[in-house]
Design a protein around this motif. Structure first.
Motif, mmCIF file in Angstrom:
data_model
loop_
_atom_site.group_PDB
_atom_site.id
_atom_site.type_symbol
_atom_site.label_atom_id
_atom_site.label_comp_id
_atom_site.label_asym_id
_atom_site.label_seq_id
_atom_site.Cartn_x
_atom_site.Cartn_y
_atom_site.Cartn_z
ATOM 1 N N SER A 1 -11.355 -4.187 0.731
ATOM 2 C CA SER A 1 -11.384 -4.749 -0.627
ATOM 3 C C SER A 1 -12.549 -4.209 -1.434
ATOM 4 N N ARG B 1 2.058 1.916 -3.403
ATOM 5 C CA ARG B 1 1.002 2.476 -4.248
ATOM 6 C C ARG B 1 0.822 3.962 -3.994
ATOM 7 N N LYS C 1 -7.998 8.180 -3.728
ATOM 8 C CA LYS C 1 -7.123 7.007 -3.769
ATOM 9 C C LYS C 1 -6.156 7.009 -2.590
ATOM 10 N N LEU D 1 -6.044 4.422 0.585
ATOM 11 C CA LEU D 1 -4.841 3.630 0.850
ATOM 12 C C LEU D 1 -4.337 3.886 2.269
ATOM 13 N N TYR E 1 0.821 -1.209 0.000
ATOM 14 C CA TYR E 1 0.000 0.000 0.000
ATOM 15 C C TYR E 1 0.855 1.259 0.000
ATOM 16 N N LYS F 1 -11.226 -1.198 -2.935
ATOM 17 C CA LYS F 1 -10.325 -1.599 -4.008
ATOM 18 C C LYS F 1 -11.068 -1.769 -5.333
ATOM 19 N N PHE G 1 -11.666 1.341 -7.070
ATOM 20 C CA PHE G 1 -10.478 2.163 -6.994
ATOM 21 C C PHE G 1 -10.249 3.037 -8.220
#
Lengths: 151, 151
Positions: free
Chosen positions: B80, A136, B94, B98, A133, B83, B86
């Motif tokens: 998730s 990212r 974003k 995260l 993460y 995600k 995303f």
DNA sequence: TTTGACCTTGACGTAAAGGGAAGGTTCCAG
DNA sequence: CTGGAACCTTCCCTTTACGTCAAGGTCAAA
């Protein structure tokens, strides 16, 4: 030996347990019956407190049931009982009782180590996820920066 | 995606749980309702098994209650879920999601590390005791040997 | 000697985590 | 197409680990 005693209220506060729980543990024979005042009030010694904390370690960290813990404490007591007679033992008896104690200890250590291993692998798992993460986030921030520069 | 399914009996065997417990976990919403055969028999996928094993780790190693575990699993699922959306997020969204995920992860890691620390100190404690006993055994054996030699 | 904090035992209550059995259904091997 | 194993739901039961009164006794300070 002058002993500093505390009543159940303070013992509860010290250990973070309730008075009820202390009495309950005593009832279940996890704690030896504490000394009492003449009127019947329970008196706990510093040693008692340590035993309680020991119990909490076994319970909270290793997840044993109270019944299991009682057995383990009894095993430990059996060892110290042997210790008391130690001088009168023959050499062989001494060695045997020491090796016996060692076995008990190694049993405990085995449990602890298995638990540590499993926890370590859990930690590594999360560790990797976190790294991913973070990676990212960095990527996205870099992207953003390059857009700002080119615009 | 061709999936290999197993019935509850085999799932129980694989995980070491009873069928009752699997149904119970489902009832408590720790497990998503598994697919079923036309007749109503439960079908577990490999993924389901992994989730069960994950639950067991949390339960046995960290000592969480099933209710706690459910919350943690939900948090993971929320991650998730994010995600999945995303791509449609703005850069800020974003990054925020995260960082959110990272916080959840770090929470878990914190718990794990505290537990490892405590277990380590328990291990060290026993480790020392064992060393002491081993030392005593050696002393006694040496004594014995010297007697044999001098006799 | 009274008052208020602290303690006693005893009995009953309860949440969590399943166990067990009844009574019925489904699957599939022969 | 049938018999037996495997599975289904539902309901009640049990154990563990305490919580929660209730009714009363004790301690220490004023």
């Amino acid at each position: 030996m002058e002993q500093r005693y505390m009543q159940i209220g303070q013992a509860a506060e010290r250990t973070g347990l309730t008075q009820r729980t202390l009495r309950f543990y005593e009832e279940k024979r996890l704690l030896n019956p504490p000394t009492r005042m003449e009127g019947g009030f329970r008196l706990y010694s510093e040693e008692d407190i340590q035993r309680i904390e020991h119990i909490l370690q076994l319970k909270q960290n290793l997840g044993f049931s109270l019944a299991d813990i009682r057995e383990m404490l009894e095993a430990e007591e059996a060892i110290s009982a042997l210790k008391a007679q130690f001088r009168e033992f023959s050499t062989e008896q001494k060695i045997e009782s020491l090796e016996n104690a060692t076995r008990v200890i190694e049993g405990q250590m085995g449990l602890i180590e298995r638990k540590i291993d499993q926890l370590s692998s859990m930690r590594d798992f999360w560790q990797q996820k976190r790294a991913k993460y973070n990676q990212r986030v960095k990527e996205i921030q870099d992207e953003q920066t390059s857009i700002n520069v080119t615009s």
